[in-house]
Structure formats: structure tokens, C-alpha cells
Design a protein around this motif. Structure first.
Motif, mmCIF file in Angstrom:
data_model
loop_
_atom_site.group_PDB
_atom_site.id
_atom_site.type_symbol
_atom_site.label_atom_id
_atom_site.label_comp_id
_atom_site.label_asym_id
_atom_site.label_seq_id
_atom_site.Cartn_x
_atom_site.Cartn_y
_atom_site.Cartn_z
ATOM 1 N N LYS A 3 50.997 -73.263 -26.221
ATOM 2 C CA LYS A 3 52.034 -73.273 -25.178
ATOM 3 C C LYS A 3 53.487 -74.440 -25.560
ATOM 4 C CE LYS A 3 52.945 -73.615 -20.093
ATOM 5 N NZ LYS A 3 52.510 -74.258 -18.726
ATOM 6 N N ASN A 4 52.871 -75.518 -25.895
ATOM 7 C CA ASN A 4 54.030 -76.497 -26.528
ATOM 8 C C ASN A 4 54.673 -75.741 -27.487
ATOM 9 O OD1 ASN A 4 52.821 -78.160 -24.576
ATOM 10 N ND2 ASN A 4 51.761 -79.390 -25.987
ATOM 11 N N PHE A 5 54.100 -75.163 -28.420
ATOM 12 C CA PHE A 5 54.654 -74.698 -29.639
ATOM 13 C C PHE A 5 55.831 -73.463 -29.183
ATOM 14 C CE2 PHE A 5 54.798 -71.106 -32.743
ATOM 15 C CZ PHE A 5 55.674 -71.633 -33.693
ATOM 16 N N ASN A 6 55.323 -72.666 -28.111
ATOM 17 C CA ASN A 6 56.487 -72.084 -27.876
ATOM 18 C C ASN A 6 57.405 -72.492 -26.988
ATOM 19 O OD1 ASN A 6 55.192 -69.586 -28.992
ATOM 20 N ND2 ASN A 6 53.721 -69.195 -27.163
ATOM 21 N N ALA A 10 61.283 -72.201 -28.105
ATOM 22 C CA ALA A 10 62.562 -71.751 -27.414
ATOM 23 C C ALA A 10 63.619 -72.730 -27.735
ATOM 24 C CB ALA A 10 62.062 -71.665 -26.089
ATOM 25 N N LEU A 11 63.295 -73.791 -28.218
ATOM 26 C CA LEU A 11 64.589 -74.843 -27.822
ATOM 27 C C LEU A 11 65.276 -74.914 -29.156
ATOM 28 C CD1 LEU A 11 62.509 -77.922 -26.289
ATOM 29 C CD2 LEU A 11 64.396 -76.566 -25.301
ATOM 30 N N MET B 27 56.577 -69.078 -37.190
ATOM 31 C CA MET B 27 58.237 -68.752 -36.862
ATOM 32 C C MET B 27 58.753 -67.734 -37.809
ATOM 33 S SD MET B 27 59.771 -72.395 -36.174
ATOM 34 C CE MET B 27 59.242 -73.517 -35.104
ATOM 35 N N LEU B 28 58.048 -67.394 -38.755
ATOM 36 C CA LEU B 28 58.795 -66.701 -40.026
ATOM 37 C C LEU B 28 58.844 -65.466 -39.347
ATOM 38 C CD1 LEU B 28 56.927 -67.226 -43.285
ATOM 39 C CD2 LEU B 28 59.244 -68.142 -42.276
#
Lengths: 102, 102
Positions: A3-6, A10-11, B27-28
Motif C-alpha cells: 500500500k505504501n508503495f502504491n 502515485a506521488l 514500476m517498469l
């Protein structure tokens, strides 16, 4: 963590995401198949058993500088990993999708 | 930027470096060869000329789900990129070195 990664992703602008990806790629360790097997704590015999081939065939694969993608994928999967094919361009990197279903 | 990157890398533990690498990999962008060619603004004819093969051969390669690493490397180089082979494990990712000299 996912979740933190997403949230983090997004930022970031697509450009920033790409920069992070490029930087991270340079961080990846690089080694030949033989060293990778040893780093995984596996013997050629264990690989041979997992792949249902003979030990000399494993040795041969480890020495090859060219092979079918499917052969390489099987080999990496026998080590417990997943093969990933990446095309790097100055403007960014892209995963190649054609080979997901080998 | 290269200097900043090395400074950053020096500050990270190997575990943190690996985490960054894993996140960045997710992210790729992912796409098949045909889409990648189009994204690069190239026609099959241009690829055929660069590879010194016929256009139908380019179309065939784009449809394949398995091929020699050397074929794929040539194809990606004709698009101006570099092929990178990565083995992903739950504990981290590793670039496979065997194929650097194809």
C-alpha cells in the motif's frame, strides 16, 4: 508495504518513476548462472533433479552464452526464481511481455 | 547525477538497496515487442532494414513466444536498446551475466 508503495508511486511523475527504476537497475548484482546457482546453495545434481535432466546437461547450460528463452526460464525457475526480460533505452526501460507464457 | 546516485547508494544497506530495486522493477512498463516497436516510432520495414532481414521475418519475430536470446538481443538493439536478463527471487533480483557477449 504494498500500500505504501502504491502511495509513493502515485506521488511520482512518470519521469521520476523512470529515474528511480534506472537507478535501481544499476544497483542489481550481476553474476553468471553458475555463481547464481552457488549463491542459491544449489548443486548441479539438485538442478539436474529439478529439471529432470542429467548433471552434465546442467554444466553445459551454465557455460552457454546463447540459449532459448524457455531453457533459461526453466533453469531460473528450478532455482526458485522468475525470468524477467528488460529492454533498456536511454529514455527508460520496458519489460518485454511476449514471453510470459512460456 | 551519477555522483549523487553513488552517494545515495553508499548510504543504503544492501537490504535497502534491494528493496529500492524491487520497488522500481514493479514500476517498469510492460509491453510486447510489437507495441515496443510502435512506441519507438519504428515500422516493421525500418526494423527489417536495420536487421538486414525481410519484413515478414520481423512480423514473425514479434509474434513469437520463444526465441534465442541472441535473436531477441539483435531485435532490441535494432530498436536502439539493450537487452537485460534478470532473475527475480523473493530475496532479491540478479542480472544474469552469461549473455553479455552475444
Amino acid at each position: 508495504m504494498a500500500k505504501n508503495f502504491n502511495t509513493l508511486k502515485a506521488l511520482l511523475t512518470p519521469e521520476a518513476q523512470e529515474k528511480v527504476a534506472q537507478m535501481a537497475e544499476q544497483m542489481l548484482q550481476e553474476m553468471p548462472l553458475l555463481e547464481l546457482r552457488q549463491a542459491r546453495g544449489l548443486s548441479q545434481k539438485m538442478m539436474a533433479d529439478a529439471l529432470n535432466i542429467q548433471q552434465p546437461a546442467v554444466a553445459k547450460i551454465e557455460k552457454r552464452t546463447d540459449m532459448y528463452l524457455s531453457t533459461l526460464r526453466n533453469h531460473i525457475q528450478a532455482m526458485g526464481g522468475e525470468l524477467e526480460i528488460v529492454a533498456r533505452f536511454p529514455e527508460g526501460s520496458v519489460k518485454i511481455q511476449n514471453f510470459s507464457d512460456l
